[in-house]
Design a protein around this motif. Sequence first.
Motif, PDB file in Angstrom:
ATOM      1  N   ALA A 164       1.031  -1.814  -0.078  1.00 52.54           N
ATOM      2  CA  ALA A 164      -0.080  -0.446   0.093  1.00 52.54           C
ATOM      3  C   ALA A 164       0.777   1.604   0.069  1.00 52.54           C
ATOM      4  O   ALA A 164       0.129   2.139  -0.602  1.00 52.54           O
ATOM      5  N   GLN A 165       1.795   1.080   0.362  1.00 54.82           N
ATOM      6  CA  GLN A 165       2.876   2.346   0.490  1.00 54.82           C
ATOM      7  C   GLN A 165       3.722   2.819  -1.085  1.00 54.82           C
ATOM      8  O   GLN A 165       3.876   1.471  -1.564  1.00 54.82           O
ATOM      9  N   THR A 166       3.838   4.006  -1.292  1.00 52.20           N
ATOM     10  CA  THR A 166       4.628   4.552  -2.139  1.00 52.20           C
ATOM     11  C   THR A 166       6.106   3.367  -2.344  1.00 52.20           C
ATOM     12  O   THR A 166       6.077   3.438  -1.471  1.00 52.20           O
ATOM     13  N   PRO A 167       6.625   3.426  -4.010  1.00 56.93           N
ATOM     14  CA  PRO A 167       7.323   2.862  -3.684  1.00 56.93           C
ATOM     15  C   PRO A 167       8.875   3.323  -2.822  1.00 56.93           C
ATOM     16  O   PRO A 167       8.514   4.698  -2.173  1.00 56.93           O
ATOM     17  N   LEU A 168       9.845   2.607  -2.629  1.00 52.67           N
ATOM     18  CA  LEU A 168      10.829   2.930  -1.792  1.00 52.67           C
ATOM     19  C   LEU A 168      11.957   4.353  -2.420  1.00 52.67           C
ATOM     20  O   LEU A 168      12.059   3.930  -3.403  1.00 52.67           O
ATOM     21  N   PRO A 169      11.909   5.159  -1.654  1.00 59.25           N
ATOM     22  CA  PRO A 169      12.949   6.207  -2.325  1.00 59.25           C
ATOM     23  C   PRO A 169      14.428   6.313  -2.794  1.00 59.25           C
ATOM     24  O   PRO A 169      14.872   4.711  -1.847  1.00 59.25           O
ATOM     25  N   ASP A 170      14.719   6.528  -3.520  1.00 62.30           N
ATOM     26  CA  ASP A 170      15.891   5.042  -4.425  1.00 62.30           C
ATOM     27  C   ASP A 170      17.848   5.879  -2.719  1.00 62.30           C
ATOM     28  O   ASP A 170      17.696   5.010  -2.391  1.00 62.30           O
ATOM     29  N   TYR A 171      17.267   7.021  -2.115  1.00 61.34           N
ATOM     30  CA  TYR A 171      17.862   7.192  -0.557  1.00 61.34           C
ATOM     31  C   TYR A 171      18.141   5.848   0.655  1.00 61.34           C
ATOM     32  O   TYR A 171      18.984   6.311   0.800  1.00 61.34           O
ATOM     33  N   ALA A 172      16.322   5.767   0.541  1.00 60.78           N
ATOM     34  CA  ALA A 172      16.107   4.991   1.306  1.00 60.78           C
ATOM     35  C   ALA A 172      16.849   3.113   1.183  1.00 60.78           C
ATOM     36  O   ALA A 172      17.173   2.807   1.641  1.00 60.78           O
ATOM     37  N   ILE A 173      16.965   3.806  -0.760  1.00 59.13           N
ATOM     38  CA  ILE A 173      17.566   2.231  -0.982  1.00 59.13           C
ATOM     39  C   ILE A 173      18.713   2.555  -0.770  1.00 59.13           C
ATOM     40  O   ILE A 173      19.513   1.071  -0.367  1.00 59.13           O
ATOM     41  N   ASP A 174      19.717   3.627  -0.837  1.00 52.83           N
ATOM     42  CA  ASP A 174      21.379   3.204  -0.327  1.00 52.83           C
ATOM     43  C   ASP A 174      21.040   3.226   1.149  1.00 52.83           C
ATOM     44  O   ASP A 174      22.659   2.809   1.454  1.00 52.83           O
ATOM     45  N   ILE A 175      20.784   3.676   2.121  1.00 58.66           N
ATOM     46  CA  ILE A 175      20.704   3.709   3.806  1.00 58.66           C
ATOM     47  C   ILE A 175      20.613   2.241   3.713  1.00 58.66           C
ATOM     48  O   ILE A 175      21.380   1.853   4.257  1.00 58.66           O
ATOM     49  N   VAL A 176      19.541   1.891   2.772  1.00 57.73           N
ATOM     50  CA  VAL A 176      19.948   0.023   3.945  1.00 57.73           C
ATOM     51  C   VAL A 176      20.529  -0.568   3.398  1.00 57.73           C
ATOM     52  O   VAL A 176      21.031  -1.154   3.932  1.00 57.73           O
ATOM     53  N   LYS A 177      21.011  -0.274   2.102  1.00 59.02           N
ATOM     54  CA  LYS A 177      22.192  -0.704   1.406  1.00 59.02           C
ATOM     55  C   LYS A 177      23.407  -1.339   1.813  1.00 59.02           C
ATOM     56  O   LYS A 177      23.736  -1.480   2.292  1.00 59.02           O
ATOM     57  N   GLY A 178      23.951   0.301   2.069  1.00 56.73           N
ATOM     58  CA  GLY A 178      24.843   1.209   3.116  1.00 56.73           C
ATOM     59  C   GLY A 178      24.718  -0.101   4.016  1.00 56.73           C
ATOM     60  O   GLY A 178      26.329  -0.928   4.056  1.00 56.73           O
ATOM     61  N   VAL A 179      23.564   0.000   4.835  1.00 57.85           N
ATOM     62  CA  VAL A 179      24.084  -0.221   6.786  1.00 57.85           C
ATOM     63  C   VAL A 179      23.765  -1.734   6.478  1.00 57.85           C
ATOM     64  O   VAL A 179      24.875  -2.578   7.265  1.00 57.85           O
ATOM     65  N   ALA A 180      23.052  -2.555   5.535  1.00 58.50           N
ATOM     66  CA  ALA A 180      23.313  -3.973   5.247  1.00 58.50           C
ATOM     67  C   ALA A 180      25.009  -4.429   4.965  1.00 58.50           C
ATOM     68  O   ALA A 180      25.420  -5.287   5.399  1.00 58.50           O
ATOM     69  N   GLU A 181      25.893  -3.445   3.619  1.00 59.97           N
ATOM     70  CA  GLU A 181      27.316  -3.848   3.508  1.00 59.97           C
ATOM     71  C   GLU A 181      27.903  -3.469   5.027  1.00 59.97           C
ATOM     72  O   GLU A 181      28.645  -4.462   4.694  1.00 59.97           O
ATOM     73  N   HIS A 182      27.489  -2.619   5.462  1.00 64.07           N
ATOM     74  CA  HIS A 182      28.631  -1.981   7.207  1.00 64.07           C
ATOM     75  C   HIS A 182      27.867  -2.845   7.946  1.00 64.07           C
ATOM     76  O   HIS A 182      28.981  -1.701   8.554  1.00 64.07           O
ATOM     77  N   ARG A 183      27.237  -3.592   7.761  1.00 65.19           N
ATOM     78  CA  ARG A 183      26.346  -3.712   9.513  1.00 65.19           C
ATOM     79  C   ARG A 183      27.912  -4.371  10.826  1.00 65.19           C
ATOM     80  O   ARG A 183      27.314  -3.454  12.018  1.00 65.19           O
ATOM     81  N   ARG A 184      28.271  -4.687  10.567  1.00 68.76           N
ATOM     82  CA  ARG A 184      28.918  -5.212  11.386  1.00 68.76           C
ATOM     83  C   ARG A 184      30.140  -4.139  11.702  1.00 68.76           C
ATOM     84  O   ARG A 184      30.358  -4.409  13.276  1.00 68.76           O
ATOM     85  N   GLN A 185      31.031  -3.749  11.019  1.00 69.93           N
ATOM     86  CA  GLN A 185      32.048  -1.942  10.909  1.00 69.93           C
ATOM     87  C   GLN A 185      31.245  -1.633  12.005  1.00 69.93           C
ATOM     88  O   GLN A 185      31.326  -0.661  12.575  1.00 69.93           O
TER      89      GLN A 185
END
Length: 176
Positions: free
Chosen positions: A37-58
């Motif tokens: 029901a939500q609008t598609p995720l904004p590009d910056y939200a995708i960047d954040i989620v990918k960035g956190v996933a990539e660097h979560r351990r650090q």
Amino acid sequence: MARSTARKRALNTLYEADEKGQDILSLLDERIAHPGAQTPLPDYAIDIVKGVAEHRRQIDMTLDDHSTGWKVRRMGVVDRNILRIAAWEILFNDEVPDKVAIDEALALAKTLCDDDSPAFIHGLLSAVCNAKNTEPAGSVDDEPAEESNEPDQSGQTDFPASEPAAPSAETQPTVD
């Protein structure tokens, strides 16, 4: 779409993955393919989620190193993921000034967390910023040692018995 809104949408995704124990990137792929029901995720939200996933351990190791008495795994789910977003912006996204990352994290915490969380989040992120600005270049990218969430052989964790309860926020963030 404003970056503040993108941060909130990223927080929703990180929160959901954390609560479900689901891989962050697999949940992100689901949200991109089927936003519901939500609008598609904004590009910056995708960047954040990918960035956190990539660097979560650090990110988690950095937060653990600078947190006074609280390990990331013991923090409230919302607090933990607000901190991860801001830490990613501070450590890995040069487009966002550190003070903006902190201010945005505090705005989220003030609306989504308990009364003690904003001060805790502010202090921890300030310590991360101070350390970033005093550490030699390249130290943020060093691979951290593996950390275990398991108690030691005696069944004890690395927390003293007299430690007060961590700030928690158990309400799920919602998108306006």
